[in-house]
Design a protein around this motif. Structure first.
Motif, short mmCIF file in Angstrom:
data_model
loop_
_atom_site.label_atom_id
_atom_site.label_comp_id
_atom_site.label_asym_id
_atom_site.label_seq_id
_atom_site.Cartn_x
_atom_site.Cartn_y
_atom_site.Cartn_z
N VAL A 398 0.32 -1.86 -0.27
CA VAL A 398 -0.35 0.38 -0.16
C VAL A 398 0.95 1.12 0.00
N THR A 399 0.44 2.36 -1.02
CA THR A 399 1.67 3.13 -1.16
C THR A 399 0.71 4.57 -1.10
N ALA A 400 0.83 5.65 -1.16
CA ALA A 400 0.00 7.10 -1.14
C ALA A 400 -0.73 7.30 -2.23
N ASN A 401 -0.29 6.30 -3.72
CA ASN A 401 -0.94 6.27 -5.03
C ASN A 401 -1.94 5.23 -5.34
N THR A 402 -1.65 4.14 -4.41
CA THR A 402 -2.16 2.54 -4.85
C THR A 402 -3.70 2.72 -4.92
N LEU A 403 -4.32 3.08 -3.86
CA LEU A 403 -5.66 2.70 -3.16
C LEU A 403 -6.53 4.38 -4.28
N THR A 404 -6.10 4.50 -5.28
CA THR A 404 -7.27 5.48 -6.31
C THR A 404 -8.10 4.58 -6.58
N PHE A 405 -9.57 5.48 -6.65
CA PHE A 405 -10.56 4.68 -8.20
C PHE A 405 -10.50 5.32 -8.95
N PRO A 406 -10.81 4.57 -10.16
CA PRO A 406 -10.77 3.58 -10.30
C PRO A 406 -9.60 2.29 -10.10
N ALA A 407 -8.40 3.22 -9.62
CA ALA A 407 -7.33 2.61 -10.33
C ALA A 407 -7.24 1.16 -8.72
N ALA A 408 -7.36 1.22 -7.64
CA ALA A 408 -7.75 0.13 -7.00
C ALA A 408 -8.27 -1.86 -7.53
N ASP A 409 -9.04 -1.39 -7.85
CA ASP A 409 -9.84 -2.61 -8.57
C ASP A 409 -10.14 -2.28 -10.05
N ALA A 410 -9.61 -2.77 -11.48
CA ALA A 410 -10.30 -2.18 -12.53
C ALA A 410 -11.81 -2.84 -12.78
N GLY A 411 -11.65 -4.01 -11.89
CA GLY A 411 -12.80 -4.72 -12.07
C GLY A 411 -14.34 -4.92 -11.32
N LEU A 412 -13.74 -3.03 -10.32
CA LEU A 412 -14.91 -3.40 -8.93
C LEU A 412 -15.88 -2.08 -9.75
N HIS A 413 -16.85 -2.21 -9.93
CA HIS A 413 -17.93 -1.64 -9.95
C HIS A 413 -19.14 -2.08 -9.61
N ALA A 414 -20.13 -1.04 -9.97
CA ALA A 414 -21.50 -1.64 -9.19
C ALA A 414 -21.82 -2.80 -9.54
N GLU A 415 -21.42 -3.49 -11.15
CA GLU A 415 -22.76 -4.95 -11.65
C GLU A 415 -21.20 -5.87 -11.32
N SER A 416 -20.17 -5.50 -10.84
CA SER A 416 -19.54 -7.15 -10.50
C SER A 416 -19.81 -7.02 -9.32
N GLY A 417 -20.47 -7.30 -8.03
CA GLY A 417 -20.97 -7.89 -6.81
C GLY A 417 -20.21 -8.03 -5.84
N PRO A 418 -20.40 -8.48 -4.64
CA PRO A 418 -20.43 -8.21 -3.76
C PRO A 418 -18.07 -8.62 -3.67
N MET A 419 -17.66 -7.62 -3.23
CA MET A 419 -16.31 -7.55 -2.73
C MET A 419 -15.74 -7.43 -1.71
N ARG A 448 -21.00 4.06 -3.32
CA ARG A 448 -22.29 2.59 -3.58
C ARG A 448 -22.23 1.54 -3.31
N TRP A 449 -20.54 0.80 -3.73
CA TRP A 449 -19.93 0.22 -4.25
C TRP A 449 -19.82 -0.81 -3.32
N PRO A 450 -20.73 -1.97 -3.57
CA PRO A 450 -20.90 -3.83 -2.78
C PRO A 450 -20.38 -3.92 -1.94
N VAL A 451 -18.65 -2.78 -1.28
CA VAL A 451 -17.22 -3.49 -1.28
C VAL A 451 -17.71 -3.70 0.59
N THR A 452 -16.77 -4.09 1.03
CA THR A 452 -17.06 -4.81 2.45
C THR A 452 -14.84 -4.62 2.80
#
Length: 611
Positions: A398-419, A448-452
């Motif tokens: 984890v770095t200062a620029n690692t976790l950004t939207f949408p770069a945190a996970d290219a497949g993470l979006h509202a239709e991708s299901g819970p994560m 509103r992303w289904p992320v826990t």
């Protein structure tokens, strides 16, 4: 003196009749006066006869597995030295034994008496239990639980007839358990009834030394327990290190298995940070409320003293079904938790994690390194959300620029299901990485992303000075995973799961003896060390059933100290030699080229309890 000699003759006659006719048919010996044979001596003759002791040929058995450096020997040395100086003008011997009547030390004031005692094997290593050599001033003291003066014909066996001995039990001042016997032996003609008072006084002095020898932690815990017990009319228990205490109320209210469960939960509360107050349901169905007080010495926790109250007894099945569900009830009945762990601590932790995951709370999971925090989170998440996905981020990634939207996970979006996102060891984050994670959590909470989100922290305490401390405000719930040593009830299940992960479809199993060895070890490095142990065993036995000899040497060790690399290597050599000799310690000592006494000392030092 003539009267004493006549009395001993009458006792000798009574003994001869006892040996001739047996305990049931012994006639009254002519001239024997009631009271010549003391009741405790007569009872000992009966026990010796029933045990099959041969009065003419019985011999003491030699043992080499003695604790010659323990507390009892250490606390007795100054007393025995003083006693030897005080009695230097009398030809006698001072003997110390353990609780099994095995002689630990012998100190004589006269060389002749030492030679005579050697002839009857009253020497270090020999066992003077009543069942082996009959009535004597050591074994009979242990059997009767009182100090005794045994003279000449009162001894059951022939070869002890010339001697007189006075023995007194040495009790542990805290538990009341007999730790050993202090005995003074001499020839009958040199004896005196005052020997009994002398040895009893010396034994009491050793008991005082035992109490003083307790560490400051033990003493502090004991004093706190006594104060609490004096103020309370209920069940009081104290746990710390190897000390476990409970008053009469606790003994009467709880079965042994229930007491053990409360003790283990007390150890868990002692290592926690919050108030040591809790309510748990025992496996028997009783619900108990625990109010604890941690006992500290300096910056260290010596243990915990607890008042334990029964909130409710075990309820019948219908009433239980209608009752409100507590957290422990949920742990038992929740299918998402079923089969994860058996211990109360394990079930409680799993239930708390499941509750947080179901409510999509941001979860912080704390615990020692290697305690299985990550695997527990991921496993329970996939039980709660079977269609969900999970991704793990290590602190170093984890770095200062690692976790950004949408770069945190290219497949993470509202239709991708819970994560599920799990950030491990966030207490190791740099200041820049902690700031980056903080921005990510804020943005995620607003989306509103289904992320826990869950995160793990290694260590029993949270250092407010570390960069991650600013992140704590982003978490809704926290759970502590107890170390493996506090939930050994779960070890068979955990070991089976770990082995299945390591072997896949091979179907390797753990034998009963190997599982007993695993359950006896304390696992200071938790599940990670268990994985290493099973990996090592699989090198020796890649298929089939793992046996105890396949496990690394440290699994057979209960040593309470950290062994040096050289000591660890020596321990492993001894364990391997024991296995090759099928546990025969004589052959093991021969194979290692050391004396049996040296082997036993090493077994004790390294805590090797099984082979």
């Amino acid at each position: 003196m003539p009267e004493t000699a006549a009395r001993r003759l009458r006792i000798a006659a009574a003994r001869a009749d006892f040996l001739r006719f047996g305990p049931a048919d012994t006639p009254a010996a002519p001239g024997v006066i009631a009271g010549d044979v003391a009741g405790v001596v007569a009872a000992s003759w009966q026990r010796s006869f029933s045990a099959g002791v041969n009065a003419a040929t019985a011999q003491a058995v030699f043992h080499s597995d003695l604790d010659l450096t323990g507390r009892l020997v250490r606390c007795s040395k100054p007393v025995i030295a003083r006693l030897s100086d005080d009695m230097a003008q009398m030809p006698l011997s001072i003997v110390l034994t353990d609780a099994r009547a095995r002689i630990l030390s012998r100190s004589e004031t006269n060389k002749t008496i030492g030679t005579l005692l050697d002839q009857v094997s009253l020497a270090p290593g020999f066992n003077y239990a009543e069942g082996a050599v009959g009535t004597n001033g050591i074994g009979t003291v242990i059997e009767s639980g009182q100090s005794l003066y045994i003279v000449g014909p009162e001894h059951f066996t022939e070869h002890l007839q010339p001697f007189a001995c006075a023995g007194s039990p040495i009790h542990d001042p805290l538990t009341g358990r007999v730790e050993g016997v202090l005995d003074i032996s001499c020839l009958s003609q040199d004896s005196s009834p005052l020997m009994r008072s002398l040895v009893r006084s010396a034994a009491h002095e050793i008991e005082r030394n035992l109490l003083v020898d307790r560490s400051q932690r033990q003493q502090a815990l004991f004093e706190a327990y006594v104060r609490m017990d004096a103020r309370s009319r209920g069940a009081v228990m104290a746990i710390g290190g190897t000390m476990v205490m409970g008053n009469a109320v606790a003994q009467s209210l709880f079965e042994p298995a229930e007491q053990w469960a409360i003790h283990e939960h007390g150890r868990y509360l002692a290592m926690g940070r919050g108030a040591p107050v809790d309510q748990i349901e025992l496996l028997s169905g009783k619900v108990v409320h625990i109010r604890g007080t941690r006992v500290g010495v300096g910056d260290n926790v010596a243990g915990i003293v607890m008042i334990v109250d029964i909130v409710s007894e075990a309820a019948a099945a219908p009433a239980r079904a209608a009752a409100p569900v507590t957290s422990i009830d949920a742990a038992v009945e929740d299918p998402a938790v079923d089969g994860v762990d058996r211990s109360l601590l394990g079930k409680r932790t799993a239930t708390a994690i499941v509750d947080a995951l179901r409510q999509r709370k941001t979860l912080l999971v704390m615990g020692e390194s290697g305690s299985g925090k990550l695997s527990l989170i991921v496993d329970l998440y996939h039980r709660v959300v079977p269609a969900g996905r999970s991704r793990v981020w290590a602190a170093e990634d984890v770095t200062a620029n690692t976790l950004t939207f949408p770069a945190a996970d290219a497949g993470l979006h509202a239709e991708s299901g819970p994560m599920l996102y799990v950030f491990t060891n966030i207490d190791h984050l740099t200041a820049e990485a902690a700031e980056g994670l903080d921005r990510f959590l804020v943005a995620l909470a607003a989306s509103r992303w289904p992320v826990t989100v869950a995160a793990t922290v290694t260590g029993p305490t949270l250092d407010p000075g570390l960069p991650f401390a600013e992140l704590l405000a982003r978490f809704d719930a926290s759970v502590t995973v107890a170390p493996l040593r506090h939930r050994l009830d779960d070890l068979p299940q955990i070991a089976t799961r770990v082995l299945a992960t390591l072997t896949g479809p091979r179907g390797v199993t753990i034998g009963a003896a190997a599982m007993r060895v695993l359950c006896r070890y304390t696992w200071p490095r938790n599940i990670r060390q268990l994985e290493e142990a099973l990996e090592s065993a699989l090198v020796k036995r890649p298929v089939g059933e793992i046996q105890s000899e396949d496990l690394p040497g440290y699994c057979h060790s209960g040593a309470r100290r950290l062994l040096s690399p050289m000591e660890a290597g020596e321990r492993d050599l001894i364990v391997n030699a024991l296995h090759e000799a099928d546990g025969n310690r004589v052959l093991t000592a021969q194979a290692l080229g050391i004396a049996r006494s040296s082997l036993y000392r090493k077994l004790k030092s390294f805590g090797i309890t099984a082979a």
